[in-house]
Design a protein around this motif. Sequence first.
Motif, short mmCIF file in Angstrom:
data_model
loop_
_atom_site.label_atom_id
_atom_site.label_comp_id
_atom_site.label_asym_id
_atom_site.label_seq_id
_atom_site.Cartn_x
_atom_site.Cartn_y
_atom_site.Cartn_z
N ARG A 122 4.80 -5.22 -3.80
CA ARG A 122 4.00 -4.19 -3.15
C ARG A 122 2.61 -3.98 -3.75
NH1 ARG A 122 7.69 0.90 -2.12
NH2 ARG A 122 6.10 1.28 -0.55
N HIS A 123 2.44 -4.33 -5.05
CA HIS A 123 1.17 -3.99 -5.72
C HIS A 123 0.57 -5.13 -6.53
CE1 HIS A 123 2.12 0.09 -4.51
NE2 HIS A 123 3.31 -0.07 -5.06
N GLY A 157 -8.41 -0.16 -11.65
CA GLY A 157 -7.16 0.01 -12.38
C GLY A 157 -6.53 1.36 -12.11
N ARG A 158 -7.35 2.39 -12.04
CA ARG A 158 -6.83 3.73 -11.72
C ARG A 158 -6.24 3.76 -10.32
NH1 ARG A 158 -6.16 8.46 -12.87
NH2 ARG A 158 -7.18 8.65 -14.84
N GLU A 212 -1.51 3.90 -6.76
CA GLU A 212 -0.78 3.29 -5.65
C GLU A 212 0.62 2.86 -6.08
OE1 GLU A 212 -3.37 0.09 -4.62
OE2 GLU A 212 -4.84 1.40 -3.65
N ALA A 213 0.75 2.34 -7.30
CA ALA A 213 2.02 1.79 -7.77
C ALA A 213 2.96 2.86 -8.34
CB ALA A 213 1.76 0.72 -8.83
N THR A 264 6.02 3.84 -6.26
CA THR A 264 6.96 2.73 -6.19
C THR A 264 7.78 2.69 -7.48
OG1 THR A 264 5.49 1.45 -4.78
CG2 THR A 264 7.18 0.22 -5.98
N GLN A 265 7.11 2.77 -8.62
CA GLN A 265 7.81 2.73 -9.90
C GLN A 265 8.81 3.87 -10.01
OE1 GLN A 265 7.41 4.84 -12.85
NE2 GLN A 265 7.87 3.46 -14.54
N ARG A 266 8.38 5.07 -9.63
CA ARG A 266 9.27 6.23 -9.72
C ARG A 266 10.46 6.10 -8.77
NH1 ARG A 266 5.66 6.65 -13.41
NH2 ARG A 266 4.97 8.68 -14.11
N ALA A 267 10.23 5.57 -7.57
CA ALA A 267 11.32 5.40 -6.60
C ALA A 267 12.34 4.39 -7.10
CB ALA A 267 10.77 4.99 -5.24
#
Length: 133
Positions: free
Chosen positions: A41-42, A112-113, A118-119, A122-125
């Motif tokens: 996704r990223h 980078g920010r 954006e990511a 996704t990481q938390r999910a």
Amino acid sequence: MPAVSSTNVSEAEELLLDEWHALLARHATVCGALEAELRRRHDIGVSEFEALERLATGGQEKCRGVEITEAVHLSQSAASRLVARMERDGLVERAGCPEDRRAIYIALTEAGRRRYLEAKPTQRAVLAATMGG
């Protein structure tokens, strides 16, 4: 040297080893899922995400290289290669330290920010799905 048999392993040691193997399996499951989703996704991996998160949440948006190494749990040389890739991708930039000419700061770029923000969901999910939280 005598062969180790299961009769030589105490119950406490067996429980300790079972816990260790369960931890390794959980780590592999979570990291594998994170790596796959963040890449898909990223276009970043777990280490890149961890480095971006350290920079984005550290309060100064820059840190010394050793702090990145500690945040991503890589060797110094592997972390250096990671930072070089991230710099090439425009996610971070290196800057000298005015107080110590030998030290290098790693600074978060605007790109980078954005990638971090954006990511992050996704990481938390993935963490919630794989760690049951």
